[in-house]
Design a protein around this motif. Structure first.
Motif, PDB file in Angstrom:
ATOM      1  N   ALA A   1      49.869  31.351  29.411  1.00 11.75           N
ATOM      2  CA  ALA A   1      50.709  32.631  29.280  1.00 11.75           C
ATOM      3  C   ALA A   1      50.082  33.197  27.807  1.00 11.75           C
ATOM      4  O   ALA A   1      50.018  34.699  27.743  1.00 11.75           O
ATOM      5  N   ARG A   2      49.826  32.444  26.831  1.00 11.66           N
ATOM      6  CA  ARG A   2      49.246  33.021  25.663  1.00 11.66           C
ATOM      7  C   ARG A   2      47.918  33.642  25.776  1.00 11.66           C
ATOM      8  O   ARG A   2      47.589  34.753  25.262  1.00 11.66           O
ATOM      9  N   ARG A   3      46.992  33.377  26.764  1.00 12.58           N
ATOM     10  CA  ARG A   3      45.669  33.711  26.881  1.00 12.58           C
ATOM     11  C   ARG A   3      45.860  34.930  28.000  1.00 12.58           C
ATOM     12  O   ARG A   3      44.833  35.642  28.069  1.00 12.58           O
ATOM     13  N   ASN A   4      46.971  35.033  28.639  1.00  7.63           N
ATOM     14  CA  ASN A   4      47.137  36.238  29.576  1.00  7.63           C
ATOM     15  C   ASN A   4      46.093  36.054  30.979  1.00  7.63           C
ATOM     16  O   ASN A   4      45.729  37.108  31.219  1.00  7.63           O
ATOM     17  N   ILE A   5      45.890  35.036  31.165  1.00  7.41           N
ATOM     18  CA  ILE A   5      45.000  34.870  32.283  1.00  7.41           C
ATOM     19  C   ILE A   5      45.729  35.044  33.667  1.00  7.41           C
ATOM     20  O   ILE A   5      46.836  34.890  33.758  1.00  7.41           O
ATOM     21  N   ASP A   6      44.933  35.901  34.670  1.00  9.22           N
ATOM     22  CA  ASP A   6      45.556  36.593  35.763  1.00  9.22           C
ATOM     23  C   ASP A   6      45.852  35.362  36.987  1.00  9.22           C
ATOM     24  O   ASP A   6      44.912  34.968  37.477  1.00  9.22           O
ATOM     25  N   MET A   7      47.167  34.822  36.786  1.00  6.47           N
ATOM     26  CA  MET A   7      47.618  34.035  37.920  1.00  6.47           C
ATOM     27  C   MET A   7      48.941  34.461  38.172  1.00  6.47           C
ATOM     28  O   MET A   7      49.616  34.891  36.999  1.00  6.47           O
ATOM     29  N   THR A   8      49.572  34.204  39.184  1.00  6.75           N
ATOM     30  CA  THR A   8      51.050  34.189  39.308  1.00  6.75           C
ATOM     31  C   THR A   8      51.666  32.667  39.497  1.00  6.75           C
ATOM     32  O   THR A   8      51.281  31.993  40.398  1.00  6.75           O
TER      33      THR A   8
ATOM     34  N   PHE B   1      44.459  23.288  36.532  1.00  3.34           N
ATOM     35  CA  PHE B   1      43.469  23.493  37.610  1.00  3.34           C
ATOM     36  C   PHE B   1      43.386  24.987  37.940  1.00  3.34           C
ATOM     37  O   PHE B   1      42.346  25.326  38.221  1.00  3.34           O
ATOM     38  N   ALA B   2      44.465  25.678  38.085  1.00  4.37           N
ATOM     39  CA  ALA B   2      44.269  27.028  38.355  1.00  4.37           C
ATOM     40  C   ALA B   2      43.616  27.990  37.284  1.00  4.37           C
ATOM     41  O   ALA B   2      42.931  28.791  37.624  1.00  4.37           O
ATOM     42  N   THR B   3      43.727  27.649  35.948  1.00  2.00           N
ATOM     43  CA  THR B   3      43.000  28.010  35.079  1.00  2.00           C
ATOM     44  C   THR B   3      41.224  27.899  35.334  1.00  2.00           C
ATOM     45  O   THR B   3      40.453  28.943  35.184  1.00  2.00           O
ATOM     46  N   GLY B   4      41.050  26.758  35.751  1.00  2.00           N
ATOM     47  CA  GLY B   4      39.786  26.611  36.073  1.00  2.00           C
ATOM     48  C   GLY B   4      39.196  27.301  37.278  1.00  2.00           C
ATOM     49  O   GLY B   4      37.985  27.818  37.178  1.00  2.00           O
ATOM     50  N   ILE B   5      39.898  27.356  38.229  1.00  2.00           N
ATOM     51  CA  ILE B   5      39.528  28.286  39.373  1.00  2.00           C
ATOM     52  C   ILE B   5      39.524  29.707  39.081  1.00  2.00           C
ATOM     53  O   ILE B   5      38.339  30.215  39.630  1.00  2.00           O
TER      54      ILE B   5
ATOM     55  N   GLU C   1      51.758  38.702  52.241  1.00  2.00           N
ATOM     56  CA  GLU C   1      51.552  39.563  53.398  1.00  2.00           C
ATOM     57  C   GLU C   1      51.802  41.123  53.118  1.00  2.00           C
ATOM     58  O   GLU C   1      50.884  41.831  53.368  1.00  2.00           O
ATOM     59  N   ASN C   2      52.701  41.248  52.175  1.00  2.00           N
ATOM     60  CA  ASN C   2      53.249  42.642  51.889  1.00  2.00           C
ATOM     61  C   ASN C   2      51.921  43.257  50.881  1.00  2.00           C
ATOM     62  O   ASN C   2      51.753  44.572  51.023  1.00  2.00           O
ATOM     63  N   VAL C   3      51.465  42.349  50.076  1.00  2.00           N
ATOM     64  CA  VAL C   3      50.510  42.755  48.912  1.00  2.00           C
ATOM     65  C   VAL C   3      49.045  42.998  50.007  1.00  2.00           C
ATOM     66  O   VAL C   3      48.368  43.934  49.694  1.00  2.00           O
ATOM     67  N   GLY C   4      48.817  42.451  51.119  1.00  2.00           N
ATOM     68  CA  GLY C   4      47.827  42.631  52.146  1.00  2.00           C
ATOM     69  C   GLY C   4      46.560  41.983  51.751  1.00  2.00           C
ATOM     70  O   GLY C   4      45.218  42.587  51.784  1.00  2.00           O
ATOM     71  N   LEU C   5      46.776  40.715  51.003  1.00  2.00           N
ATOM     72  CA  LEU C   5      45.578  40.083  50.470  1.00  2.00           C
ATOM     73  C   LEU C   5      44.902  39.208  51.524  1.00  2.00           C
ATOM     74  O   LEU C   5      45.515  38.849  52.574  1.00  2.00           O
ATOM     75  N   ASP C   6      43.656  39.359  51.663  1.00  2.00           N
ATOM     76  CA  ASP C   6      42.797  38.319  52.616  1.00  2.00           C
ATOM     77  C   ASP C   6      43.052  36.992  52.149  1.00  2.00           C
ATOM     78  O   ASP C   6      42.830  36.729  51.176  1.00  2.00           O
ATOM     79  N   LYS C   7      43.138  36.023  53.069  1.00  2.00           N
ATOM     80  CA  LYS C   7      43.519  34.772  52.989  1.00  2.00           C
ATOM     81  C   LYS C   7      42.220  33.901  52.293  1.00  2.00           C
ATOM     82  O   LYS C   7      42.648  33.218  51.307  1.00  2.00           O
ATOM     83  N   LYS C   8      40.976  34.497  52.594  1.00  2.00           N
ATOM     84  CA  LYS C   8      40.094  33.903  51.901  1.00  2.00           C
ATOM     85  C   LYS C   8      39.975  34.148  50.487  1.00  2.00           C
ATOM     86  O   LYS C   8      39.195  33.701  49.503  1.00  2.00           O
ATOM     87  N   ASP C   9      40.671  35.316  49.878  1.00  2.00           N
ATOM     88  CA  ASP C   9      40.618  35.716  48.529  1.00  2.00           C
ATOM     89  C   ASP C   9      41.921  35.003  47.706  1.00  2.00           C
ATOM     90  O   ASP C   9      42.065  35.428  46.576  1.00  2.00           O
ATOM     91  N   VAL C  10      42.645  34.145  48.384  1.00  2.00           N
ATOM     92  CA  VAL C  10      43.699  33.583  47.781  1.00  2.00           C
ATOM     93  C   VAL C  10      43.711  32.144  47.626  1.00  2.00           C
ATOM     94  O   VAL C  10      43.164  31.258  48.398  1.00  2.00           O
ATOM     95  N   VAL C  11      43.916  31.478  46.399  1.00  2.00           N
ATOM     96  CA  VAL C  11      44.188  30.097  46.374  1.00  2.00           C
ATOM     97  C   VAL C  11      45.492  29.701  45.817  1.00  2.00           C
ATOM     98  O   VAL C  11      45.890  30.348  44.758  1.00  2.00           O
ATOM     99  N   VAL C  12      46.110  28.594  46.490  1.00  2.00           N
ATOM    100  CA  VAL C  12      47.296  28.113  46.269  1.00  2.00           C
ATOM    101  C   VAL C  12      47.145  26.886  45.588  1.00  2.00           C
ATOM    102  O   VAL C  12      46.735  26.033  46.191  1.00  2.00           O
TER     103      VAL C  12
ATOM    104  N   LYS D   1      42.586  35.576  43.784  1.00  2.00           N
ATOM    105  CA  LYS D   1      44.188  35.624  43.379  1.00  2.00           C
ATOM    106  C   LYS D   1      44.689  34.347  43.629  1.00  2.00           C
ATOM    107  O   LYS D   1      44.716  33.623  44.452  1.00  2.00           O
ATOM    108  N   VAL D   2      45.043  33.907  42.223  1.00  2.00           N
ATOM    109  CA  VAL D   2      45.503  32.296  42.069  1.00  2.00           C
ATOM    110  C   VAL D   2      46.920  32.376  42.159  1.00  2.00           C
ATOM    111  O   VAL D   2      47.495  32.993  41.219  1.00  2.00           O
ATOM    112  N   ILE D   3      47.492  31.691  43.100  1.00  2.00           N
ATOM    113  CA  ILE D   3      49.047  31.562  42.970  1.00  2.00           C
ATOM    114  C   ILE D   3      49.488  30.001  42.651  1.00  2.00           C
ATOM    115  O   ILE D   3      49.029  29.140  43.336  1.00  2.00           O
TER     116      ILE D   3
END
Length: 274
Positions: free
Chosen positions: A111-118, A77-81, A37-48, A89-91
């Motif tokens: 982590a080694r690849r530094n793929i963007d996920m949280t 799985f998150a890497t594939g997404i 919520e604080n970041v202001g992400l649109d729900k359609k742009d988030v995958v959990v 935004k993959v969490i």
């Protein structure tokens, strides 16, 4: 504010949750929702994405596009997404056993690849869902159903593990320090690259009971009294930090994010064909 978060980010038909009374995971799930919520992400742009374990139930309660995957494979799985849809935004919501035991290899390579996920690790120092076995983060000497005489294994420092493998953002929060933990997760989401936020939870049912830590309130009070901000910890001796939780932002650096580098490979391959 809490009711607004439930309306916006939770599957109300799945509530109330089935975590044990006093479990810290509900607090941490709320922290993740508040950070989004604080970041202001649109729900359609988030995958959990989650794996298997107490922590991984959170994905079933959160009203996003979610994947509840196999044990230890949430990051895979998150890497594939992320590779298929780099704009998302993959969490990842995972536990200490899910992320660092069966899923440890996926953790270090993402982590080694530094793929963007949280990656948010709900660390309750035990395998809570499957009977209270000791996990890679059970402190040495503590008891579990599979360590009736105390664990002899040294325990992982998860953020240090991730940083050593190549993570470009690492942090640690606790269930007690909710406001700080929200901010750390928020910072992890904003960071472009592999982010890991360890969230120290409480498990009164298995870990607390086995180790005579008291009820959930007593365990949260212990976090309050034994957690040290990272700035203060820098001026403390190793002996003073023994048995303490150091919380806050632990490391941050900038390095090329993996999907951006992969885009260049795609462009180069397309150019070669032309």
């Amino acid at each position: 504010m809490a009711s607004k978060l439930i309306d916006k980010y939770m599957r109300e038909e799945r509530l109330p949750h089935i975590w044990c009374g006093g479990c810290g995971h509900g607090i941490l799930m709320r922290d993740v929702a508040q950070a989004i919520e604080n970041v202001g992400l649109d729900k359609k742009d988030v995958v959990v994405v989650s794996g298997i374990g107490c922590s991984s139930r959170a994905a079933g309660y959160m009203n996003f596009d979610t994947m509840h995957t196999t044990h230890g494979r949430a990051i895979a799985f998150a890497t594939g997404i992320k590779m298929a849809k780099p704009h998302l935004k993959v969490i990842v919501l995972t536990g200490d056993g899910d992320a660092t035991a069966i899923g440890g290899n996926h953790l270090i390579h993402a982590a080694r690849r530094n793929i963007d996920m949280t990656v948010v690790v709900f660390n309750n120092s035990i395998y809570g869902m499957t009977g209270g076995q000791f996990s890679p983060t059970t402190p040495t000497g503590d008891y579990a159903t599979t360590a009736p005489y105390g664990s002899i294994d040294p325990d992982f420092d998860i953020p240090k593990l991730a940083e050593a493998a190549g993570a470009t953002y690492t942090a640690r929060g606790t269930a007690y320090h909710a406001l700080q933990t929200i901010k750390l997760i928020e910072n992890g989401i904003r960071h472009e690259g592999f982010s890991l936020v360890e969230c120290v939870s409480v498990c009164p049912t298995y870990y607390g009971r086995k180790n005579k830590k008291g009820d959930a309130v007593e365990m949260l009070k212990w976090q309050r009294d034994n957690a040290v901000p990272v700035a203060k910890a820098r001026n403390m001796a190793a002996e003073e930090l023994q048995g303490k939780i150091v919380y806050g932002e632990l490391s941050r650096c900038e390095r090329e994010e993996y999907t951006k580098a992969y885009e260049r490979i795609i462009e180069a391959a397309g150019g070669a064909k032309a």
